[in-house]
Scaffold this motif. Structure first.
Motif, PDB file in Angstrom:
ATOM      1  N   ASP A 157       0.704  -1.110  -0.298  1.00 42.30           N
ATOM      2  CA  ASP A 157       0.375  -0.338   0.059  1.00 42.30           C
ATOM      3  C   ASP A 157       1.407   1.369  -0.125  1.00 42.30           C
ATOM      4  OD1 ASP A 157      -2.215  -1.066   0.156  1.00 42.30           O
ATOM      5  OD2 ASP A 157      -2.729  -1.520   2.636  1.00 42.30           O
ATOM      6  N   ASP A 180      -3.235   4.964  -2.215  1.00 43.49           N
ATOM      7  CA  ASP A 180      -4.419   4.219  -1.907  1.00 43.49           C
ATOM      8  C   ASP A 180      -5.256   4.504  -0.864  1.00 43.49           C
ATOM      9  OD1 ASP A 180      -3.741   1.917  -3.529  1.00 43.49           O
ATOM     10  OD2 ASP A 180      -1.607   1.714  -2.534  1.00 43.49           O
ATOM     11  N   TRP A 212      -7.505   7.370  -2.535  1.00 45.90           N
ATOM     12  CA  TRP A 212      -8.681   7.015  -3.035  1.00 45.90           C
ATOM     13  C   TRP A 212      -9.078   6.461  -2.728  1.00 45.90           C
ATOM     14  CZ3 TRP A 212     -10.680   1.866  -3.174  1.00 45.90           C
ATOM     15  CH2 TRP A 212     -11.705   1.546  -4.863  1.00 45.90           C
ATOM     16  N   LEU A 213      -9.009   5.808  -1.133  1.00 43.51           N
ATOM     17  CA  LEU A 213     -10.565   4.497  -0.032  1.00 43.51           C
ATOM     18  C   LEU A 213     -10.647   6.286   0.439  1.00 43.51           C
ATOM     19  CD1 LEU A 213     -11.423   2.110   0.964  1.00 43.51           C
ATOM     20  CD2 LEU A 213      -8.949   2.039   2.668  1.00 43.51           C
ATOM     21  N   THR A 258      -8.572  -1.731  -2.091  1.00 43.14           N
ATOM     22  CA  THR A 258      -7.603  -1.296  -2.905  1.00 43.14           C
ATOM     23  C   THR A 258      -7.505  -1.651  -4.029  1.00 43.14           C
ATOM     24  OG1 THR A 258      -5.874  -1.031  -1.599  1.00 43.14           O
ATOM     25  CG2 THR A 258      -7.455   1.028  -1.404  1.00 43.14           C
ATOM     26  N   LYS A 299      -9.897  -0.411  -6.503  1.00 41.34           N
ATOM     27  CA  LYS A 299      -9.490   0.200  -7.637  1.00 41.34           C
ATOM     28  C   LYS A 299      -9.559   0.204  -9.502  1.00 41.34           C
ATOM     29  CE  LYS A 299      -5.429   2.347  -6.657  1.00 41.34           C
ATOM     30  NZ  LYS A 299      -4.012   2.224  -5.890  1.00 41.34           N
TER      31      LYS A 299
END
Length: 152
Positions: free
Chosen positions: A37, A41, A44-45, A146, A149
């Protein structure tokens, strides 16, 4: 990075008998950080969590986001979300990021969620023995990863 998001009417975290974080209406987010990660990440999360529409509107449909209900977030680090249980009966946590990598990403997530929600984020204490209490409203529980995604 993996998150288990629970819609709650209240949630709290205690460490050694002291409350470290508590919220009323909002999300209890259990966050697992994996070795691969990165900050992108977490960004986005955080955006997905902040925009997640799982609160009921006047018609009983899940149409409202956290901001629409003036909700808060309790964010708890939880490396056990990356438990591997394929072999034997004792889980392996080899995929979970070590503290040197995970703590900065956890703190980055706190900052991102704070920016996106405009509210302070309630937390536990990274690596501590935490006692989490919650009332799951619904119950509604959503899992995000993630790794998803890039899959449209």
């Amino acid at each position: 990075m993996r998150a288990v998001i629970q819609r709650v009417s209240n949630a709290s975290c205690r460490v050694g008998g002291n409350i470290t974080g508590q919220i009323e209406t909002g999300f209890l987010v259990l966050l697992g950080i994996e070795q691969e990660d990165m900050e992108e990440d977490a960004s986005w999360l955080a955006q997905k969590i902040a925009a997640l529409r799982i609160f009921s509107d006047e018609n009983g449909l899940m149409n409202k986001a956290l901001a629409d209900v003036n909700g808060s977030i309790l964010l708890i680090s939880q490396f056990t979300l990356f438990a591997q249980t394929k072999k034997g009966n004792r889980p392996s946590f080899i995929r979970a990021a070590r503290p040197a990598q995970a703590i900065p990403l956890y703190e980055y997530m706190i900052n991102e969620l704070t920016k996106l929600t405009g509210k302070p984020i309630a937390t536990g204490i990274f690596g501590a023995d935490m006692k989490i209490s919650l009332v799951n409203d619904g119950p509604v529980t959503i899992i995000m990863d993630t790794k998803d995604k890039d899959n449209h």
